[in-house]
Design an enzyme around this catalytic site. Structure first.
Site, PDB file in Angstrom:
ATOM      1  N   LYS A 133       0.809  -1.230   0.000  1.00 49.54           N
ATOM      2  CA  LYS A 133       0.000   0.000   0.000  1.00 49.54           C
ATOM      3  C   LYS A 133       0.845   1.285   0.000  1.00 49.54           C
ATOM      4  CE  LYS A 133      -4.205  -1.935   1.962  1.00 49.54           C
ATOM      5  NZ  LYS A 133      -5.204  -1.899   3.028  1.00 49.54           N
ATOM      6  N   GLY A 193      -3.995  -0.210  17.134  1.00 51.71           N
ATOM      7  CA  GLY A 193      -3.147  -0.457  15.965  1.00 51.71           C
ATOM      8  C   GLY A 193      -2.834   0.843  15.256  1.00 51.71           C
ATOM      9  N   ALA A 194      -1.613   0.929  14.760  1.00 56.12           N
ATOM     10  CA  ALA A 194      -1.164   2.164  14.121  1.00 56.12           C
ATOM     11  C   ALA A 194      -0.564   1.875  12.757  1.00 56.12           C
ATOM     12  CB  ALA A 194      -0.144   2.861  15.024  1.00 56.12           C
ATOM     13  N   GLY A 235      -1.352   0.616   8.435  1.00 57.85           N
ATOM     14  CA  GLY A 235      -1.970   1.233   7.264  1.00 57.85           C
ATOM     15  C   GLY A 235      -3.480   1.368   7.356  1.00 57.85           C
TER      16      GLY A 235
HETATM   17  P1  NDP Z   1      -0.315  -3.275   9.043  1.00 59.05           P
HETATM   18  O1  NDP Z   1       0.651  -4.385   8.963  1.00 59.05           O
HETATM   19  O2  NDP Z   1      -0.074  -2.020   8.311  1.00 59.05           O
HETATM   20  O3  NDP Z   1      -0.520  -2.849  10.584  1.00 59.05           O
HETATM   21  C1  NDP Z   1      -0.790  -3.808  11.556  1.00 59.05           C
HETATM   22  C2  NDP Z   1      -0.808  -3.156  12.927  1.00 59.05           C
HETATM   23  O4  NDP Z   1      -1.150  -4.160  13.872  1.00 59.05           O
HETATM   24  C3  NDP Z   1       0.528  -2.565  13.381  1.00 59.05           C
HETATM   25  O5  NDP Z   1       0.287  -1.350  14.058  1.00 59.05           O
HETATM   26  C4  NDP Z   1       1.062  -3.629  14.346  1.00 59.05           C
HETATM   27  O6  NDP Z   1       1.861  -3.117  15.376  1.00 59.05           O
HETATM   28  C5  NDP Z   1      -0.230  -4.120  14.962  1.00 59.05           C
HETATM   29  N1  NDP Z   1      -0.161  -5.450  15.548  1.00 59.05           N
HETATM   30  C6  NDP Z   1       0.082  -6.619  14.914  1.00 59.05           C
HETATM   31  N2  NDP Z   1       0.002  -7.643  15.796  1.00 59.05           N
HETATM   32  C7  NDP Z   1      -0.324  -7.111  16.996  1.00 59.05           C
HETATM   33  C8  NDP Z   1      -0.572  -7.646  18.289  1.00 59.05           C
HETATM   34  N3  NDP Z   1      -0.488  -8.959  18.529  1.00 59.05           N
HETATM   35  N4  NDP Z   1      -0.888  -6.792  19.293  1.00 59.05           N
HETATM   36  C9  NDP Z   1      -0.971  -5.466  19.057  1.00 59.05           C
HETATM   37  N5  NDP Z   1      -0.744  -4.892  17.863  1.00 59.05           N
HETATM   38  C10 NDP Z   1      -0.427  -5.708  16.845  1.00 59.05           C
HETATM   39  O7  NDP Z   1      -1.715  -3.938   8.638  1.00 59.05           O
HETATM   40  P2  NDP Z   1      -3.017  -3.161   8.132  1.00 59.05           P
HETATM   41  O8  NDP Z   1      -3.143  -1.918   8.928  1.00 59.05           O
HETATM   42  O9  NDP Z   1      -3.022  -3.082   6.658  1.00 59.05           O
HETATM   43  O10 NDP Z   1      -4.181  -4.198   8.527  1.00 59.05           O
HETATM   44  C11 NDP Z   1      -4.624  -4.300   9.867  1.00 59.05           C
HETATM   45  C12 NDP Z   1      -5.836  -5.229   9.935  1.00 59.05           C
HETATM   46  O11 NDP Z   1      -6.921  -4.656   9.221  1.00 59.05           O
HETATM   47  C13 NDP Z   1      -5.589  -6.607   9.317  1.00 59.05           C
HETATM   48  O12 NDP Z   1      -6.236  -7.568  10.112  1.00 59.05           O
HETATM   49  C14 NDP Z   1      -6.250  -6.502   7.954  1.00 59.05           C
HETATM   50  O13 NDP Z   1      -6.698  -7.756   7.490  1.00 59.05           O
HETATM   51  C15 NDP Z   1      -7.430  -5.595   8.303  1.00 59.05           C
HETATM   52  N6  NDP Z   1      -7.933  -4.859   7.133  1.00 59.05           N
HETATM   53  C16 NDP Z   1      -9.232  -5.061   6.790  1.00 59.05           C
HETATM   54  C17 NDP Z   1      -9.776  -4.394   5.734  1.00 59.05           C
HETATM   55  C18 NDP Z   1     -11.205  -4.641   5.376  1.00 59.05           C
HETATM   56  O14 NDP Z   1     -11.625  -4.217   4.306  1.00 59.05           O
HETATM   57  N7  NDP Z   1     -11.987  -5.283   6.255  1.00 59.05           N
HETATM   58  C19 NDP Z   1      -8.997  -3.444   4.921  1.00 59.05           C
HETATM   59  C20 NDP Z   1      -7.637  -3.263   5.394  1.00 59.05           C
HETATM   60  C21 NDP Z   1      -7.139  -3.968   6.452  1.00 59.05           C
HETATM   61  P3  NDP Z   1       3.379  -2.611  15.103  1.00 59.05           P
HETATM   62  O15 NDP Z   1       3.193  -1.270  14.444  1.00 59.05           O
HETATM   63  O16 NDP Z   1       3.945  -2.550  16.462  1.00 59.05           O
HETATM   64  O17 NDP Z   1       3.995  -3.647  14.209  1.00 59.05           O
END
Ligand code: NDP
Length: 274
Positions: free
Chosen positions: A69, A130-131, A133
């Site tokens: 992205k 969560g922070a 994308g």
């Molecule tokens: P990213 O990889 O960009 O971000 C993931 C975030 O989750 C990061 O901030 C990461 O923390 C955090 N994280 C991961 N594991 C843990 C945990 N065990 N505890 C706490 N924080 C955690 O992913 P996206 O933002 O793109 O996606 C996030 C979610 O949203 C996914 O599940 C994805 O499938 C869903 N999604 C759904 C969509 C829909 O249309 N329904 C569209 C887009 C996304 P850190 O920064 O510390 O690594």
């Protein structure tokens, strides 16, 4: 490329699990559009060359998912204001020389909350865990609905604060660490972490959802996600996963590409009852 049909698709790595071809297929049949939609599993190092080749061969548009992205935002020659604010692109459109990047994730979330689930965001206190994308895409569209405050809680305090600072000019946004959350109660709690993908739940204290009318997991699965299960166990009256957001962000992309808004009701009924 198929001469008769306009070509679209989803580019990511991996993508095999995606429901997007099914969703766009239903939209295309419903609206009578002559188009195909395929999956493109492309590793990060090949992303740019692959997209440019797809466009050069007449491809009309691509949805973009993990891990591309941010790269798509850099590749696009023009960005919509919401994609610019998000710093991430989930929809690319190719129109001659134009290579337009948009981000429909936040609009998809807002449509699902407001139109499908009948949830009020205005004057509500919202927690986004969560922070990454998806959080970045959601904050701007949520702020447009005038919440009292959005708190972004991340595993990394620095990342959550940096994200909040980027959006602070648009409205009341605070960043904190997940374990700082003793600071209050929220009306709506949104899980924008990818924790559910590994069956985990972000480490937020159960007290923060005591007064939540809705817990929303952006992740989606055939059964309840880990976060939805956890929220129900804590007594949350309504815990929903992100199928509606997935369908609505697809509808936004479809409208951008084809100039016609599909009715999301039929595909929502199909997926939510399946
Ligand atoms: P990213 O990889 O960009 O971000 C993931 C975030 O989750 C990061 O901030 C990461 O923390 C955090 N994280 C991961 N594991 C843990 C945990 N065990 N505890 C706490 N924080 C955690 O992913 P996206 O933002 O793109 O996606 C996030 C979610 O949203 C996914 O599940 C994805 O499938 C869903 N999604 C759904 C969509 C829909 O249309 N329904 C569209 C887009 C996304 P850190 O920064 O510390 O690594």
């Amino acid at each position: 490329m198929n001469d008769a049909l306009d070509e679209y698709g989803l580019i990511g790595h991996p993508v095999a699990h995606s429901w997007s071809p099914f969703i766009h297929g239903v939209f295309a049949r419903q609206t009578g559009q002559a188009m195909t939609y395929r999956l493109h599993d492309v590793p990060a190092e090949q992303f740019e060359a692959y997209v440019l080749d797809f466009a050069a061969r007449g491809g009309r548009g691509l949805n973009v998912t993990v891990p591309h992205k941010m790269a798509a935002a850099r590749l696009a020659r023009e960005l919509t204001p919401r994609a610019q604010r998000a710093g991430a692109v989930n929809t690319l459109s190719f129109m001659g020389e134009r290579l337009l990047g948009d981000n429909t994730d936040g609009a998809g979330l807002v449509r699902d909350l407001r139109d499908n689930l009948d949830v009020t965001v205005t004057r509500r206190r919202i927690l986004i865990c969560g922070a990454g994308g998806a959080a970045r895409g959601a904050i701007g569209p949520l702020l447009e609905l005038d919440p009292v405050e959005i708190v972004i809680a991340g595993r990394s305090l620095e990342r959550a604060r940096a994200l909040a600072a980027d959006f602070a000019p648009l409205g009341p946004v605070l960043g904190c660490a997940l374990d700082d959350l003793l600071l209050g109660h929220f009306d709506i709690v949104i899980n924008a972490t990818s924790a559910s993908l590994t069956g985990a739940v972000p480490a937020i204290p159960a007290t923060v959802i005591e007064s939540a009318a809705l817990c929303y997991d952006m992740a989606y699965a055939r059964g309840a996600t880990a976060f939805v299960t956890w929220a129900r166990e804590q007594g949350c009256p309504r815990a929903v996963q992100g199928w509606g957001m997935l369908i609505e962000q697809a509808a936004e992309a479809f409208e951008l590409w084809r100039g016609i808004r599909p009715d999301t009701g039929p595909v929502r009924r199909l997926l939510l009852t399946a």
